[in-house]
Design a protein around this motif. Structure first.
Motif, PDB file in Angstrom:
ATOM      1  N   ALA A 294    -144.209  56.164  12.189  1.00 46.71           N
ATOM      2  CA  ALA A 294    -144.814  56.523  13.210  1.00 46.71           C
ATOM      3  C   ALA A 294    -145.032  55.738  14.347  1.00 46.71           C
ATOM      4  CB  ALA A 294    -146.383  55.737  12.808  1.00 46.71           C
ATOM      5  N   LYS A 295    -144.301  54.286  14.220  1.00 47.80           N
ATOM      6  CA  LYS A 295    -143.719  53.135  15.198  1.00 47.80           C
ATOM      7  C   LYS A 295    -142.758  53.324  15.475  1.00 47.80           C
ATOM      8  CE  LYS A 295    -146.718  49.386  13.334  1.00 47.80           C
ATOM      9  NZ  LYS A 295    -147.243  49.565  14.213  1.00 47.80           N
ATOM     10  N   LYS A 296    -141.871  54.485  15.489  1.00 44.90           N
ATOM     11  CA  LYS A 296    -140.433  55.371  15.892  1.00 44.90           C
ATOM     12  C   LYS A 296    -140.110  56.301  16.568  1.00 44.90           C
ATOM     13  CE  LYS A 296    -136.060  56.875  13.753  1.00 44.90           C
ATOM     14  NZ  LYS A 296    -134.877  57.036  12.530  1.00 44.90           N
ATOM     15  N   SER A 297    -139.463  56.400  17.611  1.00 45.31           N
ATOM     16  CA  SER A 297    -139.432  56.853  18.812  1.00 45.31           C
ATOM     17  C   SER A 297    -139.664  58.389  18.263  1.00 45.31           C
ATOM     18  CB  SER A 297    -138.857  57.029  20.224  1.00 45.31           C
ATOM     19  OG  SER A 297    -138.758  57.778  21.004  1.00 45.31           O
ATOM     20  N   VAL A 298    -139.757  59.764  18.568  1.00 46.01           N
ATOM     21  CA  VAL A 298    -139.653  61.406  17.944  1.00 46.01           C
ATOM     22  C   VAL A 298    -138.038  61.487  18.915  1.00 46.01           C
ATOM     23  CG1 VAL A 298    -141.522  61.850  17.364  1.00 46.01           C
ATOM     24  CG2 VAL A 298    -140.836  62.253  20.057  1.00 46.01           C
ATOM     25  N   TRP A 299    -137.567  60.714  19.216  1.00 45.04           N
ATOM     26  CA  TRP A 299    -135.906  61.142  20.063  1.00 45.04           C
ATOM     27  C   TRP A 299    -135.873  59.743  20.389  1.00 45.04           C
ATOM     28  CZ3 TRP A 299    -134.496  60.373  25.307  1.00 45.04           C
ATOM     29  CH2 TRP A 299    -134.972  59.514  26.035  1.00 45.04           C
ATOM     30  N   GLY A 300    -133.733  59.777  21.098  1.00 45.68           N
ATOM     31  CA  GLY A 300    -133.295  58.323  21.571  1.00 45.68           C
ATOM     32  C   GLY A 300    -132.611  57.664  20.299  1.00 45.68           C
ATOM     33  N   GLN A 301    -132.524  58.359  19.357  1.00 46.47           N
ATOM     34  CA  GLN A 301    -131.893  57.602  18.556  1.00 46.47           C
ATOM     35  C   GLN A 301    -130.559  57.332  18.585  1.00 46.47           C
ATOM     36  OE1 GLN A 301    -134.431  55.424  16.467  1.00 46.47           O
ATOM     37  NE2 GLN A 301    -135.554  56.516  17.797  1.00 46.47           N
ATOM     38  N   GLU A 302    -129.633  57.254  17.041  1.00 48.71           N
ATOM     39  CA  GLU A 302    -128.303  56.814  17.109  1.00 48.71           C
ATOM     40  C   GLU A 302    -127.163  58.371  17.812  1.00 48.71           C
ATOM     41  OE1 GLU A 302    -129.444  53.836  13.931  1.00 48.71           O
ATOM     42  OE2 GLU A 302    -130.140  55.990  15.141  1.00 48.71           O
ATOM     43  N   ASP A 303    -128.073  59.687  17.547  1.00 50.29           N
ATOM     44  CA  ASP A 303    -127.232  60.582  17.959  1.00 50.29           C
ATOM     45  C   ASP A 303    -127.199  60.570  19.130  1.00 50.29           C
ATOM     46  OD1 ASP A 303    -129.504  61.051  17.286  1.00 50.29           O
ATOM     47  OD2 ASP A 303    -129.762  62.973  16.451  1.00 50.29           O
ATOM     48  N   PHE A 304    -128.388  60.390  19.719  1.00 47.96           N
ATOM     49  CA  PHE A 304    -128.269  60.288  21.312  1.00 47.96           C
ATOM     50  C   PHE A 304    -127.585  60.127  21.755  1.00 47.96           C
ATOM     51  CE2 PHE A 304    -130.833  59.541  24.836  1.00 47.96           C
ATOM     52  CZ  PHE A 304    -130.602  60.956  25.363  1.00 47.96           C
ATOM     53  N   MET A 305    -127.933  58.477  21.235  1.00 46.74           N
ATOM     54  CA  MET A 305    -127.257  57.287  22.234  1.00 46.74           C
ATOM     55  C   MET A 305    -125.158  57.312  21.953  1.00 46.74           C
ATOM     56  SD  MET A 305    -126.680  53.323  20.951  1.00 46.74           S
ATOM     57  CE  MET A 305    -128.449  53.121  21.762  1.00 46.74           C
ATOM     58  N   ASP A 306    -125.078  58.079  21.117  1.00 52.78           N
ATOM     59  CA  ASP A 306    -123.700  58.198  20.970  1.00 52.78           C
ATOM     60  C   ASP A 306    -123.487  59.453  21.804  1.00 52.78           C
ATOM     61  OD1 ASP A 306    -121.650  59.913  19.724  1.00 52.78           O
ATOM     62  OD2 ASP A 306    -121.147  58.073  18.651  1.00 52.78           O
ATOM     63  N   GLY A 307    -124.159  60.746  22.276  1.00 55.64           N
ATOM     64  CA  GLY A 307    -123.664  61.728  23.326  1.00 55.64           C
ATOM     65  C   GLY A 307    -123.973  61.569  24.556  1.00 55.64           C
TER      66      GLY A 307
END
Length: 536
Positions: A294-307
């Protein structure tokens, strides 16, 4: 993205927002050509970890720049020394000119302001650091007195003014070596988030071209120094596409090898914004190690950053143009979640490691503000470290180490936050006996890791040239490394010293490191042997 602006308790700035007829006062002669010594990959590696002196020389009151206008103290040599002692090798100094520019047609920059800019640059430059200066707030519609506005009607006058200001700045610094880098502008766009508009983007491209031509034609080292240019709002998607044009570099020094560039591409990274910059207590965790969905965004995690960073590699680095992530970071939300600093450190570590993987240098955004919603890593008044955990994360990712001649930056000398380790981090490892000692510290995430390896000569004779052999766990493969060359990428690997760290006197040490992919086993390597001798 807007500039991250905050003074003590006061949000000053919220989320914001081919000229051929110029006359050049100084021209470049062939005898003035000075070629920068480093190519693109070498430059990125040498720049190491970067830090922003934010909310200072770009601060202003009613359009008049003043370094204390937004609550930060006057910059001192002691502050820069503390930043350097903490392991940073690059300092980005945002600069605004605004009301310090006189009337046309000369648009003379106030001499006292130029002198102060030079003085602050010298604090870092004299210590051997890389220094970047730009034109920061002059293009923000929300700043009083801004004028570098891409959708304004008076583009001829804007271009003339822009050219004159950069001519004066470049001339002032024309004898400085390649450790000084100029950045054409900051986050220039029309102030409306969404897709870029025309002719606004065309004007931004024109500003970049004027900048490159003007700096080059002032001569001296300016004919060959690295220059940094952004696309639309330093946005990655709108820089890899949407109309960005890399400037031509027709006036560069003739002695620069034909196959090498001297232009860098600038982007910023604050995704996901609800974690990195949104000033509420909803999203306080980031990454694979988050414990509360609930405290974590639904997007923008490691895979997105890498891309996102891979896009920059594929579009620019692969063509010889280094990338500089000139701003990144996340605000302090420990008032809402006591574990927040752990995830801030994870975010910084992953960003720096991923940028390094794809050939980009980075600079953390520090606005000088500590406490709720602040980005600060240092207390600038007491010249102490306030976020040692985030600094440690950055250094572990970039492979940095403290300069031996710098003041101590140990946590005991200043207040600090306990270093953050990612959930899958491995403890330091050692084994065996001999005349060498090796420690390794792994910081891992879902499919990747970084490992910092310290090698110490515990014998009584000097080591002149070394190889360090070790075995990676199954499923690990090195994708990039620093301070040594590595071969092969998996299995039993041999790291060979770099040109500057091959000599290890008795008691001497060297720190090397690498980034690797893994398939689930993020353990430290084993079987360390230095020049064939087993190390403990």
């Amino acid at each position: 993205m807007s500039s991250r602006v905050r003074t003590a308790g006061l949000a000053i700035l919220a989320a914001t927002m081919a000229f051929a007829g110029a006359v050049y006062g100084v021209t470049r002669s062939a005898s003035a050509d000075v070629v920068a010594q480093l190519n693109g990959p070498q430059l990125v590696a040498d720049m190491g970890a970067g830090w922003n002196l934010g909310n200072t020389l770009e601060a202003n009151i009613n359009g008049i720049p003043s370094e204390t206008a937004w609550g930060n103290p006057v910059v001192t040599q002691a502050l820069i020394d503390r930043v350097r002692a903490s392991g940073f090798k690059t300092i980005r100094i945002p600069v605004s000119y605004l009301g310090h520019i006189g009337a046309g047609p000369d648009y003379t920059v106030n001499a006292a302001w130029l002198n102060r800019i030079q003085e602050v640059v010298d604090y870092a430059y004299s210590r051997g650091l890389y220094v970047l200066i730009n034109m920061h707030g002059d293009g923000y519609k929300s700043v009083s007195g801004s004028w570098l506005i891409c959708d304004a009607a008076s583009q001829t006058a804007i271009r003339e003014k822009y050219q004159k200001v950069w001519q004066q700045v470049a001339t002032r610094f024309q004898s400085y070596n390649e450790h000084l880098i100029f950045e054409s502008m900051n986050e220039n766009f029309d102030g409306q988030y969404g897709n870029p508009t025309q002719p606004c983007y065309s004007n931004i491209n024109a500003y970049n071209q004027i900048f490159v031509d003007t700096v080059r034609r002032t001569g001296g080292t300016n004919a060959s120094r690295w220059l940094l240019v952004p696309g639309w709002n330093t946005n990655i998607d709108h820089t890899v596409g949407s109309g960005f044009v890399i400037p031509t570099d027709q006036y560069r020094a003739s002695t620069i090898p034909a196959g090498e560039q001297r232009l860098m591409i600038s982007v910023h990274y604050y995704d996901p914004w609800d974690f990195a910059g949104q000033e509420d207590g909803t999203i306080t965790q980031w990454g694979a190690g988050a414990t509360n969905p609930a405290k974590k965004s639904v997007w923008g995690q490691e895979d997105f950053m890498d891309g996102q960073l891979k896009k920059m590699r594929d579009t620019f680095v692969a063509r010889g143009y280094p990338v500089f992530v000139g701003e990144y970071g996340s605000i302090d939300k420990t008032a809402y979640d006591s574990s927040n600093n752990r995830y801030r450190a994870d975010y910084a570590r992953t960003l720096v490691a991923t940028a390094k993987k794809y050939g980009a240098a980075t600079a953390y955004w520090d606005n000088g503000y500590n406490g709720q919603h602040g980005f600060g890593l240092f207390n600038r008044s007491s010249v102490t470290v306030t976020q040692q955990g985030i600094i440690d994360a950055i250094m572990s990712a970039v492979g940095g180490s403290l300069p031996s001649s710098s003041p101590s930056a140990s946590p005991s000398s200043s207040p600090s936050v306990s270093p953050s380790a990612s959930p899958s981090s491995s403890p330091s490892s050692s084994s065996g006996t001999g005349t060498c000692r090796v420690t390794s510290a792994v910081n891992a995430w879902n499919t990747g890791l970084t490992n910092s390896i310290a090698i110490t000569n515990t014998g009584t004779t000097a080591i002149n040239g070394w190889t360090l052999a070790f075995t990676l766990p199954a499923g690990q493969s090195i994708v990039s490394g620093w301070s040594a060359s590595y071969s092969p990428a998996s299995g039993t690997v041999t790291a060979t010293n770099a040109s500057y760290n091959g000599s290890l006197p008795p008691g001497g040490s060297a720190t090397i490191g690498y980034q690797a992919n893994h398939t689930g086993n993020a353990a430290a390597p084993t079987g360390f042997k230095l020049n064939g001798t087993t190390c403990n």
